[in-house]
Design a protein around this motif. Structure first.
Motif, PDB file in Angstrom:
ATOM      1  N   GLU A 240       0.767  -1.057  -0.091  1.00 23.43           N
ATOM      2  CA  GLU A 240      -0.063   0.067  -0.033  1.00 23.43           C
ATOM      3  C   GLU A 240       0.822   1.267   0.063  1.00 23.43           C
ATOM      4  O   GLU A 240       2.057   1.506   0.894  1.00 23.43           O
TER       5      GLU A 240
ATOM      6  N   TYR B 276     -10.925   9.989   7.030  1.00 22.93           N
ATOM      7  CA  TYR B 276     -11.019   9.790   5.526  1.00 22.93           C
ATOM      8  C   TYR B 276     -12.231   9.724   4.858  1.00 22.93           C
ATOM      9  O   TYR B 276     -12.474  10.131   3.928  1.00 22.93           O
TER      10      TYR B 276
ATOM     11  N   LEU C 119     -13.465  12.131   1.970  1.00 23.39           N
ATOM     12  CA  LEU C 119     -14.299  11.477   0.539  1.00 23.39           C
ATOM     13  C   LEU C 119     -15.592  12.175   0.506  1.00 23.39           C
ATOM     14  O   LEU C 119     -15.954  12.577  -0.715  1.00 23.39           O
TER      15      LEU C 119
ATOM     16  N   ASP D  43     -12.161  11.899 -11.973  1.00 25.52           N
ATOM     17  CA  ASP D  43     -13.007  10.584 -11.656  1.00 25.52           C
ATOM     18  C   ASP D  43     -12.328   9.533 -11.954  1.00 25.52           C
ATOM     19  O   ASP D  43     -12.585   8.339 -11.573  1.00 25.52           O
ATOM     20  N   LYS D  44     -11.155   9.428 -12.836  1.00 21.21           N
ATOM     21  CA  LYS D  44     -10.387   8.378 -12.829  1.00 21.21           C
ATOM     22  C   LYS D  44      -9.402   8.040 -11.995  1.00 21.21           C
ATOM     23  O   LYS D  44      -8.654   7.133 -12.076  1.00 21.21           O
ATOM     24  N   PHE D  45      -9.409   8.709 -10.864  1.00 18.96           N
ATOM     25  CA  PHE D  45      -8.516   8.581  -9.843  1.00 18.96           C
ATOM     26  C   PHE D  45      -8.980   8.126  -8.512  1.00 18.96           C
ATOM     27  O   PHE D  45     -10.145   8.668  -8.140  1.00 18.96           O
ATOM     28  N   GLU D  46      -8.604   7.324  -7.722  1.00 17.94           N
ATOM     29  CA  GLU D  46      -9.040   6.905  -6.414  1.00 17.94           C
ATOM     30  C   GLU D  46      -8.277   7.789  -5.408  1.00 17.94           C
ATOM     31  O   GLU D  46      -7.007   7.554  -5.286  1.00 17.94           O
ATOM     32  N   PHE D  47      -8.951   8.436  -4.323  1.00 18.38           N
ATOM     33  CA  PHE D  47      -8.277   9.160  -3.289  1.00 18.38           C
ATOM     34  C   PHE D  47      -7.662   7.872  -2.197  1.00 18.38           C
ATOM     35  O   PHE D  47      -8.347   7.132  -2.062  1.00 18.38           O
ATOM     36  N   LEU D  48      -6.784   7.996  -1.795  1.00 19.92           N
ATOM     37  CA  LEU D  48      -5.687   7.250  -1.008  1.00 19.92           C
ATOM     38  C   LEU D  48      -5.623   7.796   0.439  1.00 19.92           C
ATOM     39  O   LEU D  48      -5.884   7.162   1.383  1.00 19.92           O
TER      40      LEU D  48
ATOM     41  N   PHE E 129      -3.663  10.584  -4.807  1.00 22.03           N
ATOM     42  CA  PHE E 129      -4.583   9.716  -5.686  1.00 22.03           C
ATOM     43  C   PHE E 129      -4.191   8.619  -6.521  1.00 22.03           C
ATOM     44  O   PHE E 129      -2.795   8.725  -6.704  1.00 22.03           O
ATOM     45  N   ARG E 130      -4.561   7.450  -6.945  1.00 16.60           N
ATOM     46  CA  ARG E 130      -3.876   6.419  -7.662  1.00 16.60           C
ATOM     47  C   ARG E 130      -4.837   6.195  -9.017  1.00 16.60           C
ATOM     48  O   ARG E 130      -6.358   6.358  -8.837  1.00 16.60           O
TER      49      ARG E 130
ATOM     50  N   LYS F   5      -4.497   4.013 -12.639  1.00 20.59           N
ATOM     51  CA  LYS F   5      -4.747   2.513 -12.713  1.00 20.59           C
ATOM     52  C   LYS F   5      -3.967   1.679 -11.942  1.00 20.59           C
ATOM     53  O   LYS F   5      -4.377   0.342 -11.502  1.00 20.59           O
TER      54      LYS F   5
END
Length: 497
Positions: free
Chosen positions: A262, A288, A292, A311-316, A337-338, A340
């Motif tokens: 991670e 978190y 979000l 929208d193509k990225f995930e918040f980490l 953010f991540r 793919k």
């Protein structure tokens, strides 16, 4: 004190077309368009009220050795709204040199400028247009551009306040680099001349051509490199190449690590501190969760087509990060953010936006959200802006509502190393900065009126040269007093970061 409208001032509201007449009354124009003749007359009227030569004089009480105003006290006022543990870092960075002090003393200069005559010709000010707030960044078309890159203090005001801030920073840097008073004045005059001539050129262009004008390092900084010596030219070339390498992947390698597969932020307190360490007495998952829930509000402030990209990225993850000199102590966060996979990152910086230091001195608009102020000022002034630029507000860790603006942490961002410039290089760099400042002012203000005010002679250039040197001496005295206050324990400072 609040700077009132001067008798005869005509200030055109940049968004509403509202006109403020000389008696201070406000009347809504039926349509904000003004004829070319009207714009010329506005410039002439401003020149008759306050000549460009008048802008070069420091008001009584501000000359070095004569002032009784408390610069250190003004700076300490700012500490009340900042993270207490970080304020000594800010003070330590400011104490290093007169130039680093100047970088953090935007409030002091705003107070000083409010005591001086002004043109009444309004633009969207950068508000802190010193040399180090210009630099490179990548455009959405993936071209490296050169422009103002800091808008924390942006606010509508007299165009010359930005020019004075820039010219004085050149004189401060010149003194720091060992140049004499004559050289410092020459450098500041060259910058002012470039601003004046560029504004004249912008006034002569068509409206759309003026709006789209911007500087690319491959063009304008090549011009600078032809003037300076070979080692300096090579250094500038290296810094441009370095800027291209400053992206999310490079930031990822410096700021994060992988634990059990991670991505996590590294911890180097107090400069970088993950949320998990700051919230030891709180439920991190709940924090978190709150973040979000706030992302859609930030997303809504972005341009619609750029929301699709977000929208193509995930918040980490998120961490607190200390940045700059003047900004130290305001809350600044890095959001990871991540896309793919872990090798496809996006890092956004969420930087607290407090009220502009200019707001207490200028009779301008009030903002419900200071982040929105910064973003709108940046979008208006820059030729191109970050695709992720937006704002968000909400309670901080202390439960107090705070305003933030967000942008990419690194996207081809870089700057010229001021301390390494000789007199010719500093003069050339100052001219490049003066040029792009004029581009921004022409977009947000009235290039025709300002150009008519400045004229074609060197009256304004000489005035800025006089002002810059006098103010650099004032700044040196302020820095000396500030360091003395640290030495006697009146100001807390650490110089380890």
């Amino acid at each position: 004190m609040m700077l009132p409208a001067r008798p005869g001032d005509t200030v055109i509201g940049m968004e509403t077309g509202v006109v403020t007449d000389g008696d201070g009354t406000r009347a809504a124009a039926r349509y904000p368009y003004r004829t070319h003749v009207d714009r010329l007359e506005t410039g002439r009227a401003a020149r008759n009220r306050v000549s460009p030569a008048d802008l070069g004089e420091l008001p009584d009480g501000l000359l070095a050795g004569t002032s009784d105003r408390d610069a250190t006290g003004l700076l300490l006022q700012q500490a009340h709204s900042r993270v207490a543990d970080l304020v000594p870092i800010r003070h330590g960075r400011m104490a290093r040199t007169p130039f680093t002090f100047y970088r953090g003393a935007a409030l002091v200069m705003a107070d000083d400028l409010s005591r001086s005559p002004h043109s009444g010709l309004t633009v969207q000010l950068c508000g802190d247009a010193h040399l180090s707030n210009f630099g490179f960044f990548a455009s959405p078309e993936r071209r490296l551009v050169f422009d103002v890159n800091d808008f924390d203090e942006t606010y509508p005001g007299p165009f010359e306040w930005d020019v004075k801030r820039l010219a004085a920073s050149l004189a401060v840097a010149a003194f720091d680099n060992g140049f004499d008073r004559k050289e410092a004045k020459k450098v500041a005059r060259a910058c002012a001349r470039e601003y004046r001539e560029t504004m004249g050129n912008q006034a002569g262009l068509g409206t759309l051509a003026s709006w789209y004008t911007h500087a690319e390092p491959t063009d304008k900084l090549d011009e600078m490199r032809r003037i300076v010596d070979a080692p300096t030219s090579d250094s500038i070339r290296r810094q441009i190449k370095k800027a291209w390498r400053r992206d999310s992947l490079q930031a990822l390698s410096k700021l994060t690590t992988v634990v059990d597969g991670e991505l996590q932020f590294i911890s180097t307190p107090p400069l970088i501190v993950p949320v998990e360490e700051l919230a030891v007495d709180r439920d991190v998952s709940a924090i978190y969760g709150e973040l979000l829930e706030r992302l859609p509000a930030f997303r809504a402030t972005m341009s619609p087509h750029h929301r699709v990209l977000l929208d193509k990225f995930e918040f980490l993850r998120m961490a607190r990060k200390v940045v700059g000199v003047g900004s130290v102590g305001t809350q600044a966060w890095v959001l990871l953010f991540r896309g793919k996979d872990n090798g496809d990152p996006l890092l956004l910086q969420a930087k607290e936006a407090q009220e502009s230091v200019l707001a207490r001195y200028l009779d301008g608009p009030e903002y419900a959200d200071q982040g929105e102020r910064v973003v709108n000022g940046q979008r208006l002034t820059q030729a191109v802006s970050d695709v992720f630029l937006g704002w968000n507000s909400g309670p901080g860790f202390d439960g107090i509502r705070r305003d933030f603006y967000l942008r990419q942490l690194r996207d081809g961002k870089g700057s010229v190393l001021i301390e390494a410039l000789d007199a010719a290089a500093l003069s050339a760099y100052g001219r490049v900065c003066g040029r792009v400042l004029a581009y921004g002012h022409a977009r947000s203000g009235d290039a025709v009126s300002i150009s008519e005010y400045l004229g074609t002679a060197d009256e304004f250039d000489r005035a800025m040269g006089r002002f810059a040197v006098s103010y650099a001496e004032r700044n040196l005295a302020d820095h000396t007093e500030f360091v003395a206050a640290i030495d006697r324990g009146a100001v807390a400072a650490v110089d380890d970061y």
